[in-house]
Design a protein around this motif. Structure first.
Motif, PDB file in Angstrom:
ATOM      1  N   SER A   8       0.802  -1.235   0.000  1.00  0.00           N
ATOM      2  CA  SER A   8       0.000   0.000   0.000  1.00  0.00           C
ATOM      3  C   SER A   8       0.833   1.283   0.000  1.00  0.00           C
ATOM      4  O   SER A   8       0.381   2.304  -0.500  1.00  0.00           O
ATOM      5  CB  SER A   8      -0.971   0.001   1.173  1.00  0.00           C
ATOM      6  N   GLY A  13      -2.866   4.119  -6.324  1.00  0.00           N
ATOM      7  CA  GLY A  13      -4.320   4.041  -6.502  1.00  0.00           C
ATOM      8  C   GLY A  13      -4.803   4.371  -7.896  1.00  0.00           C
ATOM      9  O   GLY A  13      -5.855   4.969  -8.065  1.00  0.00           O
ATOM     10  N   THR A  29     -11.556   1.861  -5.513  1.00  0.00           N
ATOM     11  CA  THR A  29     -12.049   3.226  -5.410  1.00  0.00           C
ATOM     12  C   THR A  29     -10.896   4.135  -5.791  1.00  0.00           C
ATOM     13  O   THR A  29      -9.795   3.996  -5.243  1.00  0.00           O
ATOM     14  CB  THR A  29     -12.512   3.548  -3.974  1.00  0.00           C
ATOM     15  N   SER A  32      -7.396   5.067  -3.921  1.00  0.00           N
ATOM     16  CA  SER A  32      -7.112   4.120  -2.839  1.00  0.00           C
ATOM     17  C   SER A  32      -6.483   2.863  -3.426  1.00  0.00           C
ATOM     18  O   SER A  32      -6.679   2.550  -4.599  1.00  0.00           O
ATOM     19  CB  SER A  32      -8.402   3.724  -2.120  1.00  0.00           C
TER      20      SER A  32
END
Length: 67
Positions: A8, A13, A29, A32
């Motif tokens: 992450s 994203g 989304t 993200s």
């Protein structure tokens, strides 16, 4: 069966992995990190891993446990 790891901190994203996944394994989304919610559908093609511009995805094969 496969395990999908998303780093992450590296992921920006962009959603490219979700767009290219033939089995729609990810929920995404914008902005993200994607979430691999249908891992049981993964066929191990590694398109997500190969297409990720941030090298943030790792797909590993999981060996079946002997009972």
């Amino acid at each position: 069966m496969f395990r999908i790891f998303i780093h992450s901190k590296w992921c920006k994203g962009c959603g490219i992995c979700a767009d290219f996944c033939p089995k729609k394994v990810f929920d995404f989304t914008m902005g993200s990190a994607p979430v691999p919610v249908r891992v049981e559908s993964c066929i191990g093609c590694r398109k997500c891993e190969l297409i990720c511009p941030d090298l943030a995805i790792k797909v590993d094969k999981v060996e079946a446990e002997l009972k």
